[in-house]
Write a protein that holds these residues in place. Structure first.
Motif, PDB file in Angstrom:
ATOM      1  N   TRP A 107       0.824  -1.206   0.000  1.00  0.00           N
ATOM      2  CA  TRP A 107       0.000   0.000   0.000  1.00  0.00           C
ATOM      3  C   TRP A 107       0.860   1.259   0.000  1.00  0.00           C
ATOM      4  O   TRP A 107       0.651   2.131  -0.803  1.00  0.00           O
ATOM      5  N   GLY A 108       1.736   1.377   0.970  1.00  0.00           N
ATOM      6  CA  GLY A 108       2.556   2.579   1.092  1.00  0.00           C
ATOM      7  C   GLY A 108       1.733   3.822   1.405  1.00  0.00           C
ATOM      8  O   GLY A 108       2.070   4.919   0.961  1.00  0.00           O
ATOM      9  N   PHE A 109       0.660   3.672   2.186  1.00  0.00           N
ATOM     10  CA  PHE A 109      -0.192   4.803   2.536  1.00  0.00           C
ATOM     11  C   PHE A 109       0.544   5.787   3.442  1.00  0.00           C
ATOM     12  O   PHE A 109       1.476   5.425   4.157  1.00  0.00           O
ATOM     13  N   THR A 110       0.055   7.025   3.447  1.00  0.00           N
ATOM     14  CA  THR A 110       0.579   8.052   4.343  1.00  0.00           C
ATOM     15  C   THR A 110      -0.183   7.976   5.655  1.00  0.00           C
ATOM     16  O   THR A 110      -1.396   8.220   5.681  1.00  0.00           O
ATOM     17  N   PRO A 111       0.494   7.610   6.762  1.00  0.00           N
ATOM     18  CA  PRO A 111      -0.191   7.510   8.061  1.00  0.00           C
ATOM     19  C   PRO A 111      -0.883   8.822   8.437  1.00  0.00           C
ATOM     20  O   PRO A 111      -0.383   9.903   8.164  1.00  0.00           O
ATOM     21  N   GLY A 112      -2.058   8.677   9.045  1.00  0.00           N
ATOM     22  CA  GLY A 112      -2.833   9.833   9.478  1.00  0.00           C
ATOM     23  C   GLY A 112      -3.739  10.420   8.414  1.00  0.00           C
ATOM     24  O   GLY A 112      -4.539  11.309   8.692  1.00  0.00           O
ATOM     25  N   GLN A 113      -3.660   9.913   7.195  1.00  0.00           N
ATOM     26  CA  GLN A 113      -4.481  10.417   6.092  1.00  0.00           C
ATOM     27  C   GLN A 113      -5.638   9.468   5.814  1.00  0.00           C
ATOM     28  O   GLN A 113      -5.540   8.266   6.064  1.00  0.00           O
ATOM     29  N   PRO A 114      -6.745   9.998   5.266  1.00  0.00           N
ATOM     30  CA  PRO A 114      -7.908   9.145   5.010  1.00  0.00           C
ATOM     31  C   PRO A 114      -7.633   8.090   3.944  1.00  0.00           C
ATOM     32  O   PRO A 114      -6.821   8.287   3.047  1.00  0.00           O
ATOM     33  N   VAL A 115      -8.352   6.978   4.074  1.00  0.00           N
ATOM     34  CA  VAL A 115      -8.337   5.899   3.091  1.00  0.00           C
ATOM     35  C   VAL A 115      -9.748   5.809   2.532  1.00  0.00           C
ATOM     36  O   VAL A 115     -10.730   5.851   3.284  1.00  0.00           O
ATOM     37  N   TYR A 116      -9.857   5.692   1.217  1.00  0.00           N
ATOM     38  CA  TYR A 116     -11.140   5.696   0.524  1.00  0.00           C
ATOM     39  C   TYR A 116     -11.479   4.326  -0.043  1.00  0.00           C
ATOM     40  O   TYR A 116     -10.595   3.505  -0.290  1.00  0.00           O
ATOM     41  N   LEU A 117     -12.773   4.123  -0.304  1.00  0.00           N
ATOM     42  CA  LEU A 117     -13.237   2.988  -1.083  1.00  0.00           C
ATOM     43  C   LEU A 117     -12.783   3.213  -2.517  1.00  0.00           C
ATOM     44  O   LEU A 117     -12.974   4.305  -3.063  1.00  0.00           O
ATOM     45  N   THR A 124      -7.726   2.728  -1.014  1.00  0.00           N
ATOM     46  CA  THR A 124      -6.886   3.681  -1.733  1.00  0.00           C
ATOM     47  C   THR A 124      -6.836   5.014  -0.981  1.00  0.00           C
ATOM     48  O   THR A 124      -7.773   5.344  -0.269  1.00  0.00           O
ATOM     49  N   GLN A 125      -5.756   5.740  -1.177  1.00  0.00           N
ATOM     50  CA  GLN A 125      -5.692   7.095  -0.626  1.00  0.00           C
ATOM     51  C   GLN A 125      -5.930   8.133  -1.712  1.00  0.00           C
ATOM     52  O   GLN A 125      -5.861   9.317  -1.453  1.00  0.00           O
ATOM     53  N   THR A 126      -6.246   7.686  -2.901  1.00  0.00           N
ATOM     54  CA  THR A 126      -6.559   8.596  -4.003  1.00  0.00           C
ATOM     55  C   THR A 126      -8.069   8.750  -4.098  1.00  0.00           C
ATOM     56  O   THR A 126      -8.771   7.786  -4.436  1.00  0.00           O
ATOM     57  N   PRO A 127      -8.579   9.949  -3.788  1.00  0.00           N
ATOM     58  CA  PRO A 127     -10.036  10.138  -3.905  1.00  0.00           C
ATOM     59  C   PRO A 127     -10.478   9.938  -5.357  1.00  0.00           C
ATOM     60  O   PRO A 127      -9.737  10.304  -6.281  1.00  0.00           O
ATOM     61  N   PRO A 128     -11.640   9.358  -5.576  1.00  0.00           N
ATOM     62  CA  PRO A 128     -12.116   9.164  -6.948  1.00  0.00           C
ATOM     63  C   PRO A 128     -12.338  10.513  -7.633  1.00  0.00           C
ATOM     64  O   PRO A 128     -12.684  11.494  -6.981  1.00  0.00           O
ATOM     65  N   ALA A 129     -12.129  10.536  -8.949  1.00  0.00           N
ATOM     66  CA  ALA A 129     -12.250  11.793  -9.685  1.00  0.00           C
ATOM     67  C   ALA A 129     -13.230  11.721 -10.848  1.00  0.00           C
ATOM     68  O   ALA A 129     -13.550  12.740 -11.451  1.00  0.00           O
ATOM     69  N   THR A 130     -13.732  10.538 -11.164  1.00  0.00           N
ATOM     70  CA  THR A 130     -14.629  10.372 -12.301  1.00  0.00           C
ATOM     71  C   THR A 130     -16.075  10.643 -11.877  1.00  0.00           C
ATOM     72  O   THR A 130     -16.523  10.153 -10.836  1.00  0.00           O
TER      73      THR A 130
END
Length: 160
Positions: A107-117, A124-130
């Motif tokens: 994953w390599g997520f940034t701790p303390g940041q939100p995780v999305y469906l 994922t930590q990338t918010p959807p954009a479509t």
């Protein structure tokens, strides 16, 4: 493919729900309810589940198996004794208060940041954009970026 699993007590008596699953999934998979009230794979994009997005309601507390995958009766009895089953009313789903760890460590997520469906029930930590995709926070990254503290938000929005 992510190998997610619950690293804290899956037997917690609160914050869970039981219902019938139509999804053969693994412990820690994000799931939501379809129009019939059954558990299916959560998905931020309209690519699975009959072409409709499905918001997350929680994560599977244990693996769910389709008993028709096993032809030998002996094997089926063992599977039924040790796994939750498609079409059975004993599937446990946890909404918050557990930590999911990624045993694949990719994953390599940034701790303390939100995780999305994400798409196909991914974390994922990338918010959807479509336009039309579901934007829903399902937890927060912790530790070394390979764990998520699950706190599935009931509210969500669709990208405009």
């Amino acid at each position: 493919m992510v190998h997610a699993r619950i690293s804290t007590g899956a037997e917690q008596p609160i914050n869970r729900d039981g219902a019938v699953s139509q999804f053969a999934g693994q412990e820690g998979d994000l799931v939501g309810r379809n129009a019939d009230g059954d558990w299916v794979q959560a998905d931020a994009v309209a690519e699975a589940n009959g072409g409709a997005e499905v918001n997350a309601s929680g994560v599977l507390a244990a693996p769910v198996t389709d008993p028709t995958d096993f032809s030998q009766e002996e094997v089926r009895v063992i599977i039924e004794a040790n796994r939750e089953l498609i079409g059975e009313a004993r599937v446990g789903v946890v909404k918050y208060g557990i930590i999911i760890e990624n045993a694949d460590e990719d994953w390599g997520f940034t701790p303390g940041q939100p995780v999305y469906l994400g798409a196909s029930g991914a974390y994922t930590q990338t918010p959807p954009a479509t336009t039309g995709d579901i934007e829903q926070v399902v937890g927060e990254a912790t530790g070394d970026g390979e764990t998520v503290f699950v706190d599935v938000e009931t509210g969500y929005s669709n990208v405009a």
